[in-house]
Design a protein around this motif. Structure first.
Motif, short mmCIF file in Angstrom:
data_model
loop_
_atom_site.label_atom_id
_atom_site.label_comp_id
_atom_site.label_asym_id
_atom_site.label_seq_id
_atom_site.Cartn_x
_atom_site.Cartn_y
_atom_site.Cartn_z
N GLN A 318 6.21 19.95 29.36
CA GLN A 318 7.66 19.60 29.19
C GLN A 318 8.15 18.95 30.56
OE1 GLN A 318 8.88 23.90 28.34
NE2 GLN A 318 10.37 22.76 27.30
N LEU A 319 7.36 19.44 31.67
CA LEU A 319 8.01 18.92 32.94
C LEU A 319 7.48 17.42 32.95
CD1 LEU A 319 8.89 19.04 36.11
CD2 LEU A 319 6.61 19.87 36.45
N ILE A 320 6.38 16.88 32.71
CA ILE A 320 5.85 15.73 32.48
C ILE A 320 6.78 14.81 31.58
CG2 ILE A 320 3.80 14.09 32.17
CD1 ILE A 320 3.63 16.10 34.46
N ARG A 321 6.93 15.38 30.48
CA ARG A 321 7.84 14.59 29.38
C ARG A 321 8.89 14.20 29.85
NH1 ARG A 321 6.35 17.55 25.66
NH2 ARG A 321 8.26 18.85 25.41
N GLN A 322 9.59 15.18 30.52
CA GLN A 322 10.96 15.13 30.82
C GLN A 322 11.37 14.39 32.18
OE1 GLN A 322 12.54 19.27 30.57
NE2 GLN A 322 12.19 19.32 28.66
N ALA A 323 10.58 14.33 33.13
CA ALA A 323 10.50 13.70 34.42
C ALA A 323 11.06 12.51 34.30
CB ALA A 323 9.17 13.73 35.07
N ALA A 324 11.90 12.25 35.19
CA ALA A 324 12.77 10.92 35.15
C ALA A 324 12.90 10.45 36.61
CB ALA A 324 14.26 10.97 34.58
N ALA A 325 13.15 9.17 36.82
CA ALA A 325 13.48 8.58 38.18
C ALA A 325 14.35 9.35 38.72
CB ALA A 325 13.82 7.11 37.95
N LYS A 326 14.14 9.67 40.24
CA LYS A 326 14.76 10.27 41.04
C LYS A 326 14.93 11.80 41.18
CE LYS A 326 18.19 6.51 42.03
NZ LYS A 326 19.47 5.96 42.21
N ASP A 327 14.30 12.29 40.07
CA ASP A 327 14.09 13.68 40.01
C ASP A 327 13.26 14.25 41.04
OD1 ASP A 327 15.63 13.67 37.37
OD2 ASP A 327 14.08 14.45 36.34
N MET A 328 13.28 15.56 41.46
CA MET A 328 12.45 16.05 42.32
C MET A 328 11.82 17.24 41.82
SD MET A 328 13.99 16.10 46.10
CE MET A 328 15.22 16.92 46.07
N LEU A 344 1.78 12.80 36.08
CA LEU A 344 2.90 11.55 35.81
C LEU A 344 2.34 10.22 35.82
CD1 LEU A 344 5.46 13.40 38.23
CD2 LEU A 344 5.61 12.92 35.67
N LEU A 345 1.53 9.93 36.80
CA LEU A 345 0.79 8.38 36.86
C LEU A 345 0.26 8.11 35.56
CD1 LEU A 345 -0.07 8.36 40.54
CD2 LEU A 345 1.82 7.09 39.48
N ARG A 346 -0.79 9.03 34.91
CA ARG A 346 -1.35 8.88 33.76
C ARG A 346 -0.48 8.70 32.64
NH1 ARG A 346 -5.20 12.54 36.18
NH2 ARG A 346 -4.33 14.29 35.08
N ALA A 347 0.76 9.24 32.67
CA ALA A 347 1.66 8.90 31.45
C ALA A 347 2.68 7.98 31.82
CB ALA A 347 2.65 10.41 31.45
N GLY A 348 2.32 7.12 32.85
CA GLY A 348 3.17 5.80 32.97
C GLY A 348 4.36 6.06 33.83
N LYS A 349 4.44 7.27 34.55
CA LYS A 349 5.66 7.44 35.22
C LYS A 349 5.53 7.39 36.70
CE LYS A 349 7.62 10.34 31.62
NZ LYS A 349 8.45 11.54 31.32
N PRO A 350 6.19 6.41 37.44
CA PRO A 350 6.01 6.27 38.89
C PRO A 350 6.23 7.49 39.64
CG PRO A 350 7.13 4.34 37.87
CD PRO A 350 7.28 5.18 36.91
N ALA A 351 5.31 8.18 40.59
CA ALA A 351 5.65 9.07 41.17
C ALA A 351 5.08 8.94 42.86
CB ALA A 351 4.90 10.18 40.56
#
Length: 532
Positions: A318-328, A344-351
């Motif tokens: 859930q954390l990976i799915r819900q993580a958004a920009a500026k979240d900590m 996160l990076l593998r899911a295409g989310k910048p981290a």
């Protein structure tokens, strides 16, 4: 001052600084502002400058970082001089000894002349310090930060310095080499302080204290984040001004592992004979978050009209799915953050994992180990860990030293599982970690709780929360752990989630039972050092 309506607590501070509210004749005129998390302490300090101008002409403000100092100087231009302690100190050194270059290897050059046997000479004449003395520069930093007298060496001092170094993750030699190494450190500092021609970063505060420069430079001096002053910062702050205002939160004192005085705010208040004034209203957090934090800091209050906010529990998916920009995403240790960052990076989310120096330390260690391939890297890291453990046991190191070592090794192992070659590993380490300059608005930020102090955002997740309150074999070190939990609970402005199992007390009383259990303890539960 338009658009700003001070609270009654802020107005008391302003009135005391301006002289509208008189102190008793027996009081020193110094003030200690005890400010809870999110109470707007820096804003209060800046807003108090015009009031201070009614009584004082030479006003100074010491800020925690260069970025904050620059921002403050823009807000108080012409009314006071804002800067970091390092910038104040550097100007005093130049004023006394003349302009001089910044030389990061200053004391290493001194050591080459004073202790040539510590070095080996390569084919091209390059001198490399031997492994037994490789901690030399790091120890020069510790001795100065702790404001340790440089004219004597004794057994307890050696143990004290070694424990601080270990907690900071600095690799030290075996016990038999420590007296020679630390004695050499003190001798080189003595030479470097005598009519200096160059300075390094640590000299900027230490030299003014050593030579008593800038005494009463200001009529009134503000000291922000006073709970995290190390001894040399305390000494420098005390000598810079006749009257002083310290601002801080003793419950956010979390930098003891890095050499800060864990009782800095209390000690400064006592030494100054300061009148204590509170800032007890948190303008950041929702009421439900403060209800948890209040187990640790009973006097923290919610602002009028504060929302209830959200508190929840999530699994990693859930954390990976819900993580958004500026979240900590926060954690007590770095290794779990590294694992989630790669997901996160593998899911295409910048981290980004906060702490550029963490990546630099990992790269430095890997380059030192000179592995042939990734399998060899894992083997050499494990052998290095065994050698480091033996050194820690040899000198009876404290728990923080073992914890720092274990976290660094776990970070490397986790990172290694994501790369096929050593070159890819090194490149990845350099890009995964960063500080403010490397942060982008599209990134999810992962941070140790230590590095998150002073930060805030809408949505925060605490990863592996059971790590909070799991360390601390003395009352002093466990209080730091409780403070760390308080910092973690007070970063979110809207949503606070927990990812992973919680500790003792949760099954009986939920989140409140868990936090309350930790708040009521004196030390961490008795257990073997994790991973050893």
């Amino acid at each position: 001052m338009s658009g700003f309506l001070p609270t009654p607590e802020q107005m008391k501070i302003f009135d005391l600084i301006s002289g509208a509210w008189k102190m008793r004749d027996t009081e020193t005129g110094n003030i200690a502002v005890n400010a809870v998390a999110g109470s707007g302490k820096t804003t209060t300090a800046v807003r108090s400058i015009p009031y201070a101008c009614k009584r004082y002409s030479r006003i100074g403000f010491t800020a925690f970082s260069k970025e904050i100092a620059t921002t403050l100087q823009g807000k108080v231009e012409g009314q006071c001089q804002a800067g970091t302690m390092h910038s104040f100190g550097r100007s005093l050194v130049v004023e006394r000894f003349g302009n001089m270059p910044l030389e990061n290897w200053k004391y290493l050059e001194v050591a080459k002349k004073e202790f040539p046997s510590w070095f080996t000479t390569g084919a091209r004449g390059f001198k490399r310090i031997k492994p037994e003395f490789a901690a030399f520069l790091a120890l020069t930093k510790i001795v100065r930060e702790q404001n340790i007298a440089i004219d004597a060496v004794f057994a307890d001092l050696t143990i004290e310095i070694a424990n601080i170094a270990g907690a900071m993750g600095i690799s030290l030699p075996s016990k038999s080499y420590l007296p020679e190494l630390i004695g050499g450190v003190l001798r080189c500092l003595e030479i470097g302080a005598d009519n200096p021609k160059t300075m390094d970063f640590g000299d900027m505060i230490w030299l003014p204290v050593h030579h008593k420069l800038g005494v009463n430079k200001f009529d009134l001096l503000f000291g922000d984040e006073a709970q995290d002053f190390c001894p040399v910062q305390q000494a420098f702050f005390m000598q810079l001004s006749e009257k002083k205002v310290i601002i801080g939160d003793p419950y956010q004192s979390i930098m003891g592992f890095a050499g800060a005085d864990t009782n800095s705010f209390k000690n400064l208040t006592k030494w100054l004979g300061a009148r204590q004034l509170p800032l007890s209203v948190c303008f950041r957090c929702p009421t439900s978050h403060l209800d948890l934090a209040r187990h640790l800091v009973p006097h923290i209050e919610a602002r009028s009209g504060a929302t209830e906010g959200q508190i929840g529990q999530v699994v990693v998916e859930q954390l990976i799915r819900q993580a958004a920009a500026k979240d900590m995403i926060l954690c007590r240790s770095n290794a779990p953050l590294v694992s989630v960052a790669y997901r996160l990076l593998r899911a295409g989310k910048p981290a980004l994992v906060r702490g550029k120096n963490i990546g630099e330390g990992i790269v430095g260690l890997v380059e030192k180990l000179e592995p042939n391939d990734m399998a060899d890297l894992n083997l050499r890291v494990q052998k290095w860990k065994e050698r480091e453990i033996a050194k820690l046991v040899d000198r009876d190191a404290n728990e923080e030293s073992f914890t720092a070592l274990n976290d660094q090794v776990e970070c490397i192992i986790e990172m290694a599982s994501n790369y096929d070659t050593v070159g890819e590993f090194v490149h990845g380490a350099k890009s995964l970690f960063g500080d403010d300059k490397e942060t982008r608005p599209d990134q999810t930020i992962l941070s140790s709780v230590h590095r998150a102090k002073g930060l805030e955002t809408e949505n925060v997740t605490i990863l592996q929360p059971s790590k909070l309150g799991a360390w601390g074999e003395t009352e002093e070190s466990f209080q730091q752990e409780k403070n760390l939990m308080y910092v973690a609970l007070t970063r979110a402005k809207a949503s606070l989630n927990f990812c992973g199992s919680l500790g003792e007390g949760y099954e009986e009383g939920g989140l409140h039972g868990w936090v309350s259990t930790i708040a009521n303890r004196k030390v961490a539960p008795s257990r073997k050092k994790r991973g050893f």
